[in-house]
Design a protein around this motif. Sequence first.
Motif, short mmCIF file in Angstrom:
data_model
loop_
_atom_site.label_atom_id
_atom_site.label_comp_id
_atom_site.label_asym_id
_atom_site.label_seq_id
_atom_site.Cartn_x
_atom_site.Cartn_y
_atom_site.Cartn_z
N GLY A 150 0.84 -1.18 0.00
CA GLY A 150 0.00 0.00 0.00
C GLY A 150 0.87 1.23 0.00
N PRO A 151 0.27 2.35 0.33
CA PRO A 151 1.05 3.59 0.34
C PRO A 151 2.03 3.62 1.51
N MET A 152 2.95 4.56 1.46
CA MET A 152 3.87 4.79 2.57
C MET A 152 3.04 5.19 3.79
N ILE A 153 3.48 4.73 4.95
CA ILE A 153 2.79 5.08 6.20
C ILE A 153 3.79 5.70 7.16
N ASP A 154 3.29 6.60 8.02
CA ASP A 154 4.15 7.17 9.05
C ASP A 154 4.17 6.24 10.24
N VAL A 155 5.38 5.96 10.71
CA VAL A 155 5.61 5.02 11.81
C VAL A 155 6.44 5.73 12.87
N MET A 156 6.21 5.35 14.12
CA MET A 156 7.04 5.85 15.21
C MET A 156 7.62 4.66 15.97
N ASN A 157 8.93 4.64 16.12
CA ASN A 157 9.58 3.66 16.98
C ASN A 157 9.72 4.27 18.36
N ILE A 158 9.33 3.50 19.37
CA ILE A 158 9.43 3.95 20.76
C ILE A 158 10.00 2.84 21.61
N LYS A 159 10.62 3.23 22.71
CA LYS A 159 11.13 2.25 23.67
C LYS A 159 9.98 1.85 24.60
N THR A 160 9.94 0.56 24.93
CA THR A 160 8.88 0.05 25.81
C THR A 160 9.48 -0.88 26.85
N ARG A 161 8.67 -1.21 27.80
CA ARG A 161 9.08 -2.19 28.81
C ARG A 161 8.95 -3.59 28.19
N PRO A 162 10.01 -4.39 28.22
CA PRO A 162 9.96 -5.71 27.58
C PRO A 162 8.79 -6.57 28.04
N GLU A 163 8.41 -6.45 29.31
CA GLU A 163 7.31 -7.28 29.80
C GLU A 163 5.95 -6.88 29.21
N LEU A 164 5.86 -5.72 28.59
CA LEU A 164 4.61 -5.27 27.98
C LEU A 164 4.56 -5.51 26.47
N ASN A 165 5.71 -5.79 25.86
CA ASN A 165 5.76 -5.90 24.41
C ASN A 165 4.79 -6.92 23.83
N GLY A 166 4.70 -8.08 24.44
CA GLY A 166 3.81 -9.12 23.92
C GLY A 166 2.37 -8.68 23.86
N SER A 167 1.88 -8.09 24.93
CA SER A 167 0.47 -7.66 24.93
C SER A 167 0.27 -6.44 24.03
N LEU A 168 1.24 -5.56 23.96
CA LEU A 168 1.12 -4.39 23.08
C LEU A 168 1.08 -4.81 21.62
N ARG A 169 1.87 -5.81 21.26
CA ARG A 169 1.92 -6.27 19.86
C ARG A 169 0.61 -6.92 19.42
N GLN A 170 -0.24 -7.25 20.34
CA GLN A 170 -1.54 -7.82 19.99
C GLN A 170 -2.52 -6.76 19.52
N GLN A 171 -2.17 -5.50 19.73
CA GLN A 171 -3.07 -4.40 19.35
C GLN A 171 -2.85 -3.98 17.91
N HIS A 172 -3.92 -3.53 17.29
CA HIS A 172 -3.88 -3.07 15.91
C HIS A 172 -2.96 -1.85 15.80
N GLY A 173 -2.02 -1.89 14.86
CA GLY A 173 -1.13 -0.75 14.64
C GLY A 173 0.17 -0.81 15.41
N VAL A 174 0.43 -1.93 16.12
CA VAL A 174 1.66 -2.08 16.92
C VAL A 174 2.42 -3.29 16.38
N TYR A 175 3.72 -3.09 16.12
CA TYR A 175 4.53 -4.12 15.48
C TYR A 175 5.90 -4.20 16.15
N PRO A 176 6.60 -5.34 15.95
CA PRO A 176 7.99 -5.38 16.40
C PRO A 176 8.75 -4.22 15.74
#
Length: 117
Positions: free
Chosen positions: A56-82
């Motif tokens: 698709g078209p180019m998308i704007d992305v933001m990389n942010i630092k997170t707490r490792p213990e939250l990454n798994g649950s955050l990645r389950q949300q729409h719009g959140v990726y490794p």
Amino acid sequence: MQRQQLFDYISQHYQVEPDYPWKKHSEYAVLRHPRHRKWFALVFPLESHKLGLPDGPMIDVMNIKTRPELNGSLRQQHGVYPAYHMNKEHWLSITLENGLPDSEILALLDDSFSLTF
């Protein structure tokens, strides 16, 4: 959330302006702590397929630092990726549009600012 809205929030809350350190990637905005210059976010355009999305078209992305213990649950949300091109244990990539509500994006940004302080 639009890219400029994000930068306005960062300017108001942290008194930080985007830094554009790469000529080759002139749209890549690094957001750094004023004192020690550590990154707390990176905002950049990205081809959607690089996050595993359909072409698709180019998308704007933001990389942010997170707490490792939250990454798994955050990645389950729409719009959140490794994290794209960063340590996937400590960083996430978030699409700025068509993903998390603005309030959640800003809460994660605030956490990234604190984690990198």
